[in-house]
Enzyme design. Structure first.
Site, PDB file in Angstrom:
ATOM      1  N   SER A  90      23.397  21.409  -5.292  1.00  0.00           N
ATOM      2  CA  SER A  90      24.666  20.680  -5.233  1.00  0.00           C
ATOM      3  C   SER A  90      25.444  21.073  -3.975  1.00  0.00           C
ATOM      4  CB  SER A  90      25.454  20.944  -6.522  1.00  0.00           C
ATOM      5  OG  SER A  90      26.474  20.002  -6.724  1.00  0.00           O
ATOM      6  N   ASP A 224      20.539  12.693 -13.328  1.00  0.00           N
ATOM      7  CA  ASP A 224      21.702  13.344 -12.719  1.00  0.00           C
ATOM      8  C   ASP A 224      22.888  12.383 -12.729  1.00  0.00           C
ATOM      9  OD1 ASP A 224      23.566  14.638 -11.065  1.00  0.00           O
ATOM     10  OD2 ASP A 224      22.005  15.483  -9.793  1.00  0.00           O
ATOM     11  N   HIS A 252      21.815  17.298 -13.712  1.00  0.00           N
ATOM     12  CA  HIS A 252      22.222  17.841 -12.418  1.00  0.00           C
ATOM     13  C   HIS A 252      21.749  19.284 -12.224  1.00  0.00           C
ATOM     14  CE1 HIS A 252      24.501  17.995  -8.755  1.00  0.00           C
ATOM     15  NE2 HIS A 252      25.290  18.976  -9.188  1.00  0.00           N
TER      16      HIS A 252
END
Length: 317
Positions: A90, A224, A252
């Site tokens: 991320s 996600d 995610h």
């Protein structure tokens, strides 16, 4: 340890070639807990808490991706580590890309996991952090009674088996960290450096051609809901030699949803590729040539395929 006067927390495990694990926004090294031991069987694993997160200090400081890349360089230097395979999840993926750009001589490989920096789209909840008043509102929402009720509910929902809710366990941990006003302030500064109300600001698209000589693997959860899986196809378009792995039935946090499968992908990728060797003259040539010219009508981030239709899926460990 203390670097530049600020305490930096980190986990070190295993021995062998180094793998640096960079967590995402609001998380800390514990997001990697399910894969550290597995990776440490064959590698030295370094999993820091980024400044402003976890047990690391949360000063008024530079929370840009460049600032974080500098911090990781300094941490590795103090630890006596010259090079590493850098894995970023991320926001940590954005830091990993920036580290590889700033310090190619110290980056052996790049692994991006549900990474930022590959397109503008991002969950509206993250964009909301940039709005005026977030710090004050979140201070109210982080009051003990409300925070406890909300995080408990999130964790129960995360265990419900509903795929859209699987990430709520991690969200609950992030929410709980907001009880510390210093953590709230740090995260607000981080988000404002990379996101505005339109979405993500920072992108690797203008410098992706520099990854030509650097092995890169992109891993995404098929479900996600924070950063869309279509951004994996953007990575394919920007760095055609990258290996792309879409993990089914994962959100995610694919490294938490399927830790053994994730660790196997990373180990196989490292085993199958030679570490990048920095060539200053070739780097100069690439910079001089600039990015390849796209075909007429093509847009940055255009991808030739849907990643869910034409990528290698990870095999179960």
């Amino acid at each position: 340890m203390t670097v530049h006067g600020h305490r930096r927390a980190y986990v070190r495990a295993g021995s062998g070639p180094v793998v640096l694990l960079l967590h995402g926004l609001g998380c800390d090294h514990t997001t990697w807990a399910a894969v550290i031991d597995s990776l440490a069987r064959t590698h030295t694993v370094i999993a820091p808490d980024l400044l402003g997160h976890g047990a690391s200090d949360k000063p008024r400081a530079d929370y840009s991706v460049g600032g974080y890349a500098n911090g990781m360089r300094d941490l590795l230097t103090v630890l006596g580590i010259d090079t590493a395979t850098v894995v970023g999840h991320s926001f940590g993926g954005g830091v990993a890309m920036q580290f590889a750009y700033q310090y190619p001589e110290r980056t052996e490989r790049l692994v991006l996991v549900g990474s930022g920096g590959l397109g503008p789209e991002v969950n509206p909840a993250i964009r909301a952090i940039t709005t005026p008043g977030f710090h004050q509102v979140m201070g109210l929402l982080a009051a003990p009674g409300l925070r406890h009720a909300a995080t408990t509910t999130m964790r129960v929902l995360a265990r419900s088996g509903i795929s859209q809710l699987r990430d709520l366990g991690e969200v609950a941990a992030i929410y709980d960290s907001f009880k510390d006003p210093r953590a709230r302030a740090a995260i607000r500064h981080v988000v404002r450096a990379v996101v505005d109300w339109k979405g993500q600001i920072v992108t690797m698209s203008d410098r992706a051609y520099l990854t030509e000589a650097m092995p890169m693997c992109v891993i995404w959860g098929a479900d996600d809901h924070v950063i869309p899986v279509t951004h994996a196809s953007n990575a394919s378009a920007l760095a055609p030699t990258a290996r792309v792995e879409i993990i089914p039935n994962a959100g995610h946090f694919p490294h938490r949803d399927h830790p053994e499968r994730f660790a196997k992908i990373v180990r196989d990728f490292i085993r199958a590729t030679e570490p990048a060797r920095y060539d200053r003259e070739r780097w100069r040539e690439l910079l001089d040539e600039g990015a390849p010219v796209r075909p007429a009508g093509a847009r940055a981030g255009d991808a030739p395929v849907d990643p869910l239709d034409d990528v290698r899926h990870a095999t179960p460990a």
